[in-house]
Design an enzyme around this catalytic site. Structure first.
Site, PDB file in Angstrom:
ATOM      1  N   VAL A  64     -42.956  22.632  40.286  1.00  0.00           N
ATOM      2  CA  VAL A  64     -43.581  21.865  41.359  1.00  0.00           C
ATOM      3  C   VAL A  64     -44.190  22.753  42.442  1.00  0.00           C
ATOM      4  O   VAL A  64     -44.987  22.278  43.257  1.00  0.00           O
ATOM      5  CB  VAL A  64     -42.601  20.853  41.996  1.00  0.00           C
ATOM      6  CG1 VAL A  64     -42.133  19.841  40.963  1.00  0.00           C
ATOM      7  CG2 VAL A  64     -41.423  21.556  42.650  1.00  0.00           C
ATOM      8  N   ASN A  90     -38.393  14.322  44.855  1.00  0.00           N
ATOM      9  CA  ASN A  90     -36.952  14.559  44.906  1.00  0.00           C
ATOM     10  C   ASN A  90     -36.570  15.997  44.563  1.00  0.00           C
ATOM     11  O   ASN A  90     -35.496  16.456  44.944  1.00  0.00           O
ATOM     12  CB  ASN A  90     -36.244  13.597  43.938  1.00  0.00           C
ATOM     13  CG  ASN A  90     -34.796  13.946  43.732  1.00  0.00           C
ATOM     14  OD1 ASN A  90     -33.950  13.757  44.623  1.00  0.00           O
ATOM     15  ND2 ASN A  90     -34.471  14.493  42.568  1.00  0.00           N
ATOM     16  N   SER A 142     -33.119  15.197  54.039  1.00  0.00           N
ATOM     17  CA  SER A 142     -31.679  15.418  54.179  1.00  0.00           C
ATOM     18  C   SER A 142     -31.316  15.312  55.656  1.00  0.00           C
ATOM     19  O   SER A 142     -32.147  15.625  56.528  1.00  0.00           O
ATOM     20  CB  SER A 142     -31.300  16.811  53.656  1.00  0.00           C
ATOM     21  OG  SER A 142     -29.959  17.139  54.012  1.00  0.00           O
ATOM     22  N   TYR A 155     -33.036  25.797  53.881  1.00  0.00           N
ATOM     23  CA  TYR A 155     -32.957  24.402  53.448  1.00  0.00           C
ATOM     24  C   TYR A 155     -33.289  23.451  54.603  1.00  0.00           C
ATOM     25  O   TYR A 155     -34.052  22.490  54.437  1.00  0.00           O
ATOM     26  CB  TYR A 155     -31.558  24.117  52.911  1.00  0.00           C
ATOM     27  CG  TYR A 155     -31.385  22.747  52.295  1.00  0.00           C
ATOM     28  CD1 TYR A 155     -31.877  22.472  51.029  1.00  0.00           C
ATOM     29  CD2 TYR A 155     -30.704  21.737  52.984  1.00  0.00           C
ATOM     30  CE1 TYR A 155     -31.707  21.223  50.453  1.00  0.00           C
ATOM     31  CE2 TYR A 155     -30.538  20.487  52.417  1.00  0.00           C
ATOM     32  CZ  TYR A 155     -31.033  20.225  51.149  1.00  0.00           C
ATOM     33  OH  TYR A 155     -30.861  18.977  50.585  1.00  0.00           O
ATOM     34  N   ALA A 156     -32.728  23.719  55.778  1.00  0.00           N
ATOM     35  CA  ALA A 156     -33.000  22.880  56.945  1.00  0.00           C
ATOM     36  C   ALA A 156     -34.481  22.885  57.290  1.00  0.00           C
ATOM     37  O   ALA A 156     -35.069  21.847  57.598  1.00  0.00           O
ATOM     38  CB  ALA A 156     -32.168  23.348  58.135  1.00  0.00           C
ATOM     39  N   ALA A 157     -35.089  24.068  57.243  1.00  0.00           N
ATOM     40  CA  ALA A 157     -36.517  24.169  57.543  1.00  0.00           C
ATOM     41  C   ALA A 157     -37.347  23.379  56.540  1.00  0.00           C
ATOM     42  O   ALA A 157     -38.304  22.684  56.908  1.00  0.00           O
ATOM     43  CB  ALA A 157     -36.950  25.637  57.548  1.00  0.00           C
ATOM     44  N   SER A 158     -36.963  23.455  55.265  1.00  0.00           N
ATOM     45  CA  SER A 158     -37.732  22.737  54.243  1.00  0.00           C
ATOM     46  C   SER A 158     -37.624  21.230  54.430  1.00  0.00           C
ATOM     47  O   SER A 158     -38.619  20.505  54.283  1.00  0.00           O
ATOM     48  CB  SER A 158     -37.256  23.138  52.844  1.00  0.00           C
ATOM     49  OG  SER A 158     -35.975  22.614  52.536  1.00  0.00           O
ATOM     50  N   LYS A 159     -36.441  20.742  54.767  1.00  0.00           N
ATOM     51  CA  LYS A 159     -36.249  19.300  54.905  1.00  0.00           C
ATOM     52  C   LYS A 159     -36.813  18.772  56.228  1.00  0.00           C
ATOM     53  O   LYS A 159     -37.339  17.651  56.284  1.00  0.00           O
ATOM     54  CB  LYS A 159     -34.766  18.961  54.758  1.00  0.00           C
ATOM     55  CG  LYS A 159     -34.206  19.260  53.369  1.00  0.00           C
ATOM     56  CD  LYS A 159     -34.948  18.514  52.278  1.00  0.00           C
ATOM     57  CE  LYS A 159     -34.301  18.693  50.916  1.00  0.00           C
ATOM     58  NZ  LYS A 159     -35.004  17.927  49.847  1.00  0.00           N
ATOM     59  N   ILE A 188     -23.313  13.587  49.680  1.00  0.00           N
ATOM     60  CA  ILE A 188     -23.369  12.775  48.471  1.00  0.00           C
ATOM     61  C   ILE A 188     -22.426  13.369  47.422  1.00  0.00           C
ATOM     62  O   ILE A 188     -22.372  14.590  47.245  1.00  0.00           O
ATOM     63  CB  ILE A 188     -24.810  12.737  47.914  1.00  0.00           C
ATOM     64  CG1 ILE A 188     -25.782  12.204  48.982  1.00  0.00           C
ATOM     65  CG2 ILE A 188     -24.877  11.889  46.651  1.00  0.00           C
ATOM     66  CD1 ILE A 188     -25.499  10.798  49.471  1.00  0.00           C
TER      67      ILE A 188
END
Length: 247
Positions: A64, A90, A142, A155-159, A188
């Protein structure tokens, strides 16, 4: 009659977990699926589950984060089904490390898949939806994109970026009949949470007013709502599915 009868939906990262649950939930409501993951054989179980529900499932492999691969996949979906009504971005990865130990590669890989991947799929799909003058996109963000988390700067930056992209695309595309929303899951149930010690699980649980971890199906039901006509006047929103952990 299902809420999504006759709709064609793309789901990325559909081989397992939340992605598979989303694919099955969309199929239960009458949608036919185009499923994407890194390797096509990973999708065998999801394809079988969708077909068992009486719906069509077209599997495809694509990186992707690669524009050419994404464009080729979306073109194949359009050729196969003739239209695309729903896109669920997703696909996502983690490469958790504390800031001072995080490598350039850790940063780049997470942003490439989680954020650039969603951008590329959205761009390719938007061209088709704009011609149709209809469509819906749901981005899986997220709560970490809302509150941050130690050891997850990438991860935080991407979300967080995905949430901003969601709102920007919603403003751009609303005039063409296209809605764009995000779902921000909390903790989750997954292999990761199963591997946690009882002490850590109890600490996490104490922060969740609902008193339980969420399930992939909790997230999937929210996606179905946003993809359906029940949410016809909902765009540019972030639906947090976290048991009250973040309000």
């Amino acid at each position: 009659m299902g809420k999504l009868d006759g709709k064609i939906a793309i789901v990325t990262g559909a081989a397992r977990g939340i992605g598979r649950a989303i694919a099955e939930a969309l199929a239960k409501e009458g949608a036919d699926l185009a499923l994407c993951d890194c390797q096509v054989e990973w999708l065998n179980d999801t394809v079988a589950a969708v077909q068992a529900l009486g719906r069509k499932a077209m599997p495809g492999a694509a990186d992707v984060g690669d524009a050419a691969a994404v464009d080729a996949f979306v073109a194949k979906v359009q050729e196969h089904y003739g239209r695309i009504d729903i896109l669920v971005n997703n696909a996502g990865i983690t490469r958790d490390k504390l800031l001072i130990r995080m490598s350039d590669e850790d940063w780049d890989q997470v942003l490439r898949i989680n954020l650039t991947g969603a951008f590329l799929l959205s761009r390719a799909t938007a061209k088709i939806m704009m011609k149709q003058r209809s469509g819906c996109m749901v981005n899986i963000a997220s709560i970490i994109g809302l509150i941050g988390n130690a050891g997850q700067c990438n991860y935080a930056a991407s979300k967080a970026g995905l949430i901003a992209v969601t709102k920007s695309m919603a403003k751009e595309l609303a005039g063409r009949g296209i809605r764009v929303n995000a779902v921000a899951p909390g903790f989750i149930v997954s292999k990761m949470t199963d591997a946690l010690s009882e002490e850590v699980r109890n600490q996490m649980m104490a922060a969740i007013p609902a008193g339980r971890f969420g399930t992939a199906e909790d997230v999937a039901r929210s996606v179905v709502f946003l993809a359906s006509d029940d949410a016809a006047y909902v765009t540019g929103q972030v639906l947090s599915v976290n048991g009250g952990m973040v309000m």
